[in-house]
Write a protein that holds these residues in place. Structure first.
Motif, PDB file in Angstrom:
ATOM      1  N   CYS B 198       0.846  -1.218  -0.073  1.00  0.00           N
ATOM      2  CA  CYS B 198      -0.119  -0.034  -0.019  1.00  0.00           C
ATOM      3  C   CYS B 198       0.711   1.384   0.036  1.00  0.00           C
ATOM      4  N   PHE B 199       1.763   1.210   0.834  1.00  0.00           N
ATOM      5  CA  PHE B 199       2.947   2.664   0.550  1.00  0.00           C
ATOM      6  C   PHE B 199       3.342   2.445  -0.531  1.00  0.00           C
ATOM      7  N   ILE B 200       3.785   1.614  -1.237  1.00  0.00           N
ATOM      8  CA  ILE B 200       4.503   1.633  -2.333  1.00  0.00           C
ATOM      9  C   ILE B 200       3.423   2.132  -3.448  1.00  0.00           C
ATOM     10  N   ALA B 201       2.056   1.578  -3.540  1.00  0.00           N
ATOM     11  CA  ALA B 201       1.167   2.143  -4.263  1.00  0.00           C
ATOM     12  C   ALA B 201       0.822   3.519  -4.146  1.00  0.00           C
ATOM     13  N   ARG B 202       0.775   3.920  -2.991  1.00  0.00           N
ATOM     14  CA  ARG B 202       0.458   5.324  -2.632  1.00  0.00           C
ATOM     15  C   ARG B 202       1.596   6.354  -3.425  1.00  0.00           C
ATOM     16  N   LYS B 203       2.741   5.830  -3.208  1.00  0.00           N
ATOM     17  CA  LYS B 203       4.019   6.640  -3.793  1.00  0.00           C
ATOM     18  C   LYS B 203       3.897   6.697  -5.216  1.00  0.00           C
ATOM     19  N   LEU B 204       3.697   5.577  -5.695  1.00  0.00           N
ATOM     20  CA  LEU B 204       3.661   5.467  -7.196  1.00  0.00           C
ATOM     21  C   LEU B 204       2.519   5.957  -7.994  1.00  0.00           C
ATOM     22  N   THR B 205       1.263   5.643  -7.603  1.00  0.00           N
ATOM     23  CA  THR B 205       0.181   5.966  -8.158  1.00  0.00           C
ATOM     24  C   THR B 205      -0.978   6.914  -7.422  1.00  0.00           C
ATOM     25  N   GLY B 206      -0.602   7.129  -6.322  1.00  0.00           N
ATOM     26  CA  GLY B 206      -1.395   8.149  -5.567  1.00  0.00           C
ATOM     27  C   GLY B 206      -2.533   7.591  -5.095  1.00  0.00           C
ATOM     28  N   PHE B 207      -2.834   6.123  -4.949  1.00  0.00           N
ATOM     29  CA  PHE B 207      -3.886   5.258  -4.488  1.00  0.00           C
ATOM     30  C   PHE B 207      -3.748   5.362  -3.139  1.00  0.00           C
ATOM     31  N   ASP B 208      -4.798   5.768  -2.133  1.00  0.00           N
ATOM     32  CA  ASP B 208      -4.692   5.733  -0.739  1.00  0.00           C
ATOM     33  C   ASP B 208      -5.627   4.829  -0.335  1.00  0.00           C
ATOM     34  N   ILE B 345       6.543 -13.842 -11.043  1.00  0.00           N
ATOM     35  CA  ILE B 345       5.667 -14.190 -11.569  1.00  0.00           C
ATOM     36  C   ILE B 345       4.704 -13.479 -10.531  1.00  0.00           C
ATOM     37  N   GLY B 346       4.786 -13.767  -9.315  1.00  0.00           N
ATOM     38  CA  GLY B 346       3.748 -13.090  -8.062  1.00  0.00           C
ATOM     39  C   GLY B 346       3.542 -11.612  -8.550  1.00  0.00           C
ATOM     40  N   ALA B 347       5.003 -10.809  -8.437  1.00  0.00           N
ATOM     41  CA  ALA B 347       5.010  -9.429  -8.391  1.00  0.00           C
ATOM     42  C   ALA B 347       4.155  -8.965  -9.643  1.00  0.00           C
ATOM     43  N   LEU B 348       4.349  -9.658 -10.930  1.00  0.00           N
ATOM     44  CA  LEU B 348       3.749  -9.269 -11.959  1.00  0.00           C
ATOM     45  C   LEU B 348       2.082  -9.368 -11.877  1.00  0.00           C
ATOM     46  N   MET B 349       1.634 -10.312 -11.439  1.00  0.00           N
ATOM     47  CA  MET B 349       0.361 -10.711 -11.052  1.00  0.00           C
ATOM     48  C   MET B 349      -0.240  -9.791 -10.250  1.00  0.00           C
ATOM     49  N   THR B 350       0.553  -9.405  -9.074  1.00  0.00           N
ATOM     50  CA  THR B 350       0.034  -8.325  -7.987  1.00  0.00           C
ATOM     51  C   THR B 350       0.003  -6.944  -8.628  1.00  0.00           C
ATOM     52  N   THR B 351       0.818  -6.625  -9.513  1.00  0.00           N
ATOM     53  CA  THR B 351       0.818  -5.205 -10.146  1.00  0.00           C
ATOM     54  C   THR B 351      -0.307  -5.138 -11.123  1.00  0.00           C
ATOM     55  N   ALA B 352      -0.566  -6.230 -11.886  1.00  0.00           N
ATOM     56  CA  ALA B 352      -1.533  -6.126 -12.818  1.00  0.00           C
ATOM     57  C   ALA B 352      -2.899  -6.100 -12.003  1.00  0.00           C
ATOM     58  N   PHE B 353      -3.283  -6.949 -11.255  1.00  0.00           N
ATOM     59  CA  PHE B 353      -4.234  -6.825 -10.367  1.00  0.00           C
ATOM     60  C   PHE B 353      -4.595  -5.691  -9.686  1.00  0.00           C
ATOM     61  N   PHE B 354      -3.350  -5.149  -9.028  1.00  0.00           N
ATOM     62  CA  PHE B 354      -3.660  -3.720  -8.234  1.00  0.00           C
ATOM     63  C   PHE B 354      -4.044  -2.818  -9.104  1.00  0.00           C
ATOM     64  N   LYS B 355      -3.182  -2.661 -10.354  1.00  0.00           N
ATOM     65  CA  LYS B 355      -3.299  -1.547 -11.316  1.00  0.00           C
ATOM     66  C   LYS B 355      -4.987  -1.526 -11.967  1.00  0.00           C
ATOM     67  N   THR B 356      -5.418  -2.959 -12.156  1.00  0.00           N
ATOM     68  CA  THR B 356      -6.885  -2.930 -12.544  1.00  0.00           C
ATOM     69  C   THR B 356      -7.742  -1.927 -11.513  1.00  0.00           C
ATOM     70  N   THR B 357      -7.575  -2.726 -10.339  1.00  0.00           N
ATOM     71  CA  THR B 357      -8.328  -2.295  -9.276  1.00  0.00           C
ATOM     72  C   THR B 357      -8.152  -0.809  -9.016  1.00  0.00           C
ATOM     73  N   PHE B 358      -6.965  -0.255  -9.113  1.00  0.00           N
ATOM     74  CA  PHE B 358      -6.750   1.208  -8.699  1.00  0.00           C
ATOM     75  C   PHE B 358      -7.558   2.122  -9.846  1.00  0.00           C
ATOM     76  N   SER B 359      -7.512   1.565 -10.917  1.00  0.00           N
ATOM     77  CA  SER B 359      -8.131   2.425 -12.028  1.00  0.00           C
ATOM     78  C   SER B 359      -9.490   2.492 -12.270  1.00  0.00           C
ATOM     79  N   ILE B 360     -10.206   1.200 -11.655  1.00  0.00           N
ATOM     80  CA  ILE B 360     -11.604   1.242 -11.419  1.00  0.00           C
ATOM     81  C   ILE B 360     -11.930   1.993 -10.445  1.00  0.00           C
ATOM     82  N   TRP B 361     -11.319   1.974  -9.161  1.00  0.00           N
ATOM     83  CA  TRP B 361     -11.687   2.895  -8.159  1.00  0.00           C
ATOM     84  C   TRP B 361     -11.675   4.177  -8.163  1.00  0.00           C
ATOM     85  N   GLU B 362     -10.610   4.716  -9.126  1.00  0.00           N
ATOM     86  CA  GLU B 362     -10.156   6.215  -9.296  1.00  0.00           C
ATOM     87  C   GLU B 362     -11.307   6.760 -10.289  1.00  0.00           C
ATOM     88  N   SER B 363     -11.611   5.951 -11.295  1.00  0.00           N
ATOM     89  CA  SER B 363     -12.817   6.370 -12.017  1.00  0.00           C
ATOM     90  C   SER B 363     -14.047   6.481 -11.390  1.00  0.00           C
TER      91      SER B 363
END
Lengths: 252, 367
Positions: B198-208, B345-363
């Motif tokens: 979550c800390f990393i996500a906040r820094k990189l994408t602003g998702f809080d 593989i886990g890191a890639l999947m997490t990034t993909a999953f989280f990014k999808t979530t972030f974009s849906i939540w932000e929009s």
């Protein structure tokens, strides 16, 4: 009807679950209604430690077994495969090792092989039924079904099982065509010479011993040689406190 | 991507040559792969630390954390499955587990528990995300499934502990407290990873996900980490006060060394010290509420439990062997590469999953 990718994934997921569920139900039904086979024969062995140590360099039984069963010879300890071997007394019977008794048997080699337990933990844990106990009490392995998870090796409290860490075939000095060779990635161990028992022959190690230190027979038969010797002499099993019920006894 | 590729290449090497390319052998038959499997089952199970407050106690602050936790659980189950697969000597026969199932084997139940948990989380997460995308409230049956997933999460780690704790002659594992220990360490390491992400996500994408949610989760970690240390010390007491040699052996080997082999000793102590350090940081509310210190504590917990469970636990059960042999086990380079490949593989999947979530939540805005 047009099927979208998402719909296809959903449908295939659901059908997989349905197939798996049907399978599970069948297995559960089978496992509860399996008939209990009546025990008639239980092969066992008694190893006379005194006789066995008469010639400490002797490895007749080991050679006979390993060459007949196509056991590969790997030099490094970590990857070796063995069905029957010798190990220092204190490793095999740690409970009998004290500072006062050490001299009596320090480094005396003790013959080891699979104990063919009455209630084998290795059989309980195998996820694919690749190892089981036959109705004559022999614990055996199906080399073609084993998936190589090595759960049985973690479960065996005697260290009796070996794994083929690499292709064993190049390391077999002379292949015996009458016994299957194994592939890499499967577990193997002593089979009490099941293939010979079927022909009413004693295991090879028993036959090969020049001192007749190995006594083999049916533990269920009251007047068998092994029962007589267990009746008349003091014997021990390896780790009897674990409740596995080894079929191999050591005469002291 | 490159790491995945390197891992794949090493795995191909393992497929052609056999497990001989690993550091495993006849005494240490399970190693890094199985330890990592155990660790990631824990990460998967730990989703319950956000799912339970959100669905059972209706703790609204956890809305965002919950979906992330469920997605992390999905990734972790896939990773643990991969770790089992790479550990098999005959992976092409893996379907034998389904073709010739053996209900006596704990592994059979672990398969059911893990695949069921995977399905539950896939359905729950997709349902939640779809509802969000279409601006409708999450349907009732998704909530029901989420409630079912709570005991199910406990079950996956319990059954995974039973894989080890029911084996005669492996005294380091033969303890009734193994499953509770697994759960405690999972409920500390999993949320710690989630907070770090979550800390990393906040820094990189602003998702809080919200400070309040993070700090509540930090309290949960504090409890779990404290209970975990307590459980380990309780084990140490039983082993060393009874002085039964085989119960002491595993601890002695890991923390003092045995037969001249001490190569794991510094790592095990590092794990213990990191756990204590994290506890100190977490126990003081003033420190725990500072982002920087919280992140440090989470990192300590994660590394500590990774060492304890992702490495020490398996080796302590394997050494000394049933015949008293001390065998030094060190994973080889190909073994590490395969492990890193699965991590990637886990890191890639997490990034993909989280990014999808972030974009849906932000929009969609709001919670």
């Amino acid at each position: 009807m047009k099927i979208t990718r998402k719909r296809f994934l959903q449908l295939s997921g659901l059908s997989l679950i349905a197939v798996a569920a049907k399978r599970m139900v069948r297995v559960m039904a089978a496992s509860t209604s399996a008939p209990e086979s009546t025990k008639t024969v239980r092969w066992g062995m008694a190893i006379d430690l005194e006789k066995c140590r008469l010639d400490q360099g002797c490895d007749g039984c080991i050679k006979a077994c390993h060459s007949a069963h196509n056991v590969p010879q790997f030099a490094d300890r970590a990857h070796e495969v063995k069905w029957i071997w010798k190990q220092p007394f204190e490793d095999v019977f740690p409970f009998a090792e004290t500072e006062y008794t050490r001299e009596a048997h320090a480094n005396q080699p003790v013959l080891l092989l699979c104990d063919h337990c009455d209630d084998p933990p290795c059989v309980d844990v195998c996820p694919v039924e690749a190892t089981w106990r036959t109705d004559t009490g022999v614990v055996t392995v199906d080399f073609h079904r084993c998936i190589g998870c090595r759960y049985c090796m973690a479960a065996c409290p005697y260290g009796s099982r070996s794994f083929n860490w690499q292709d064993p075939r190049p390391a077999i000095p002379a292949v015996n065509p009458d016994f299957p060779t194994r592939t890499k990635g499967v577990v193997e161990k002593c089979n009490f010479c099941e293939e010979r028992l079927a022909k009413n022959l004693a295991p090879l190690c028993v036959e090969a011993c020049p001192e007749k230190a190995l006594i083999f027979g049916d533990l269920e038969q009251k007047d068998s040689e092994i029962r007589n010797v267990l009746r008349s002499r003091f014997s021990v099993q390896r780790k009897p406190e674990l409740g596995t019920g080894p079929s191999v006894y050591y005469l002291t | 991507m490159l790491v995945v590729l390197a891992g794949l290449l090493c795995y191909l090497q393992q497929l052609s040559q056999g497990l001989v390319i690993t550091g495993l052998g006849r005494d240490v038959t399970w190693g890094l792969y199985i330890a990592q499997f155990t660790f990631f089952v824990g990460i998967a199970a730990s989703a319950v630390t956000v799912v339970l407050p959100y669905y059972l106690h209706d703790y609204k602050q956890f809305a965002r954390l919950t979906i992330l936790g469920e997605l992390l659980a999905i990734t972790a189950v896939i990773m643990s499955g991969l770790f089992i697969l790479v550990d098999l000597g005959q992976p092409s026969r893996v379907l034998n587990i389904v073709l010739h199932p053996q209900p006596q084997s704990v592994m059979f139940w672990d398969l059911i528990a893990l695949s069921g948990y995977f399905l539950l989380n896939v359905v729950i997460a997709t349902g939640t995300i779809n509802a969000r995308r279409e601006h409708v409230p999450t349907s009732g049956w998704i909530r029901t499934l989420a409630l079912i997933s709570i005991p199910w999460a406990i079950s996956i780690h319990t059954v995974t502990a039973f894989l080890f704790s029911g084996l005669p002659g492996r005294s380091y594992w033969l303890t009734a407290i193994l499953a509770p220990r697994f759960l405690a360490s999972a409920f500390a390491s999993g949320p710690a990873l989630l907070i770090l992400l979550c800390f990393i996500a906040r820094k990189l994408t602003g998702f809080d996900v919200g400070n309040e949610a993070l700090h509540k989760l930090a309290v949960i970690i504090t409890y779990a980490a404290a209970i975990n240390v307590f459980f380990v010390l309780a084990e140490v007491f039983s082993a060393f006060y009874s002085e039964i040699p085989e119960y002491e052996a595993g601890f002695v080997y890991l923390f003092v060394g045995m037969g001249g082999d001490r190569h794991l000793v510094p790592w095990m102590w590092l794990s213990f010290v990191l756990s204590l350090a994290a506890l100190v940081l977490l126990l003081v509310p003033r420190w725990r509420s500072k982002d920087r210190l919280l992140a440090a504590a989470c990192l300590c917990i994660f590394v500590s439990i990774w060492l304890e469970k992702g490495l020490g636990l398996i080796i302590g059960g394997m050494v000394p062997s049933p015949l008293g042999t001390i065998t030094r086990y060190a994973p080889t380079l190909p073994e590490w590469t395969i492990v890193l490949g699965i991590w990637a593989i886990g890191a890639l999947m997490t990034t993909a999953f989280f990014k999808t979530t972030f974009s849906i939540w932000e929009s969609n805005g709001g919670d």
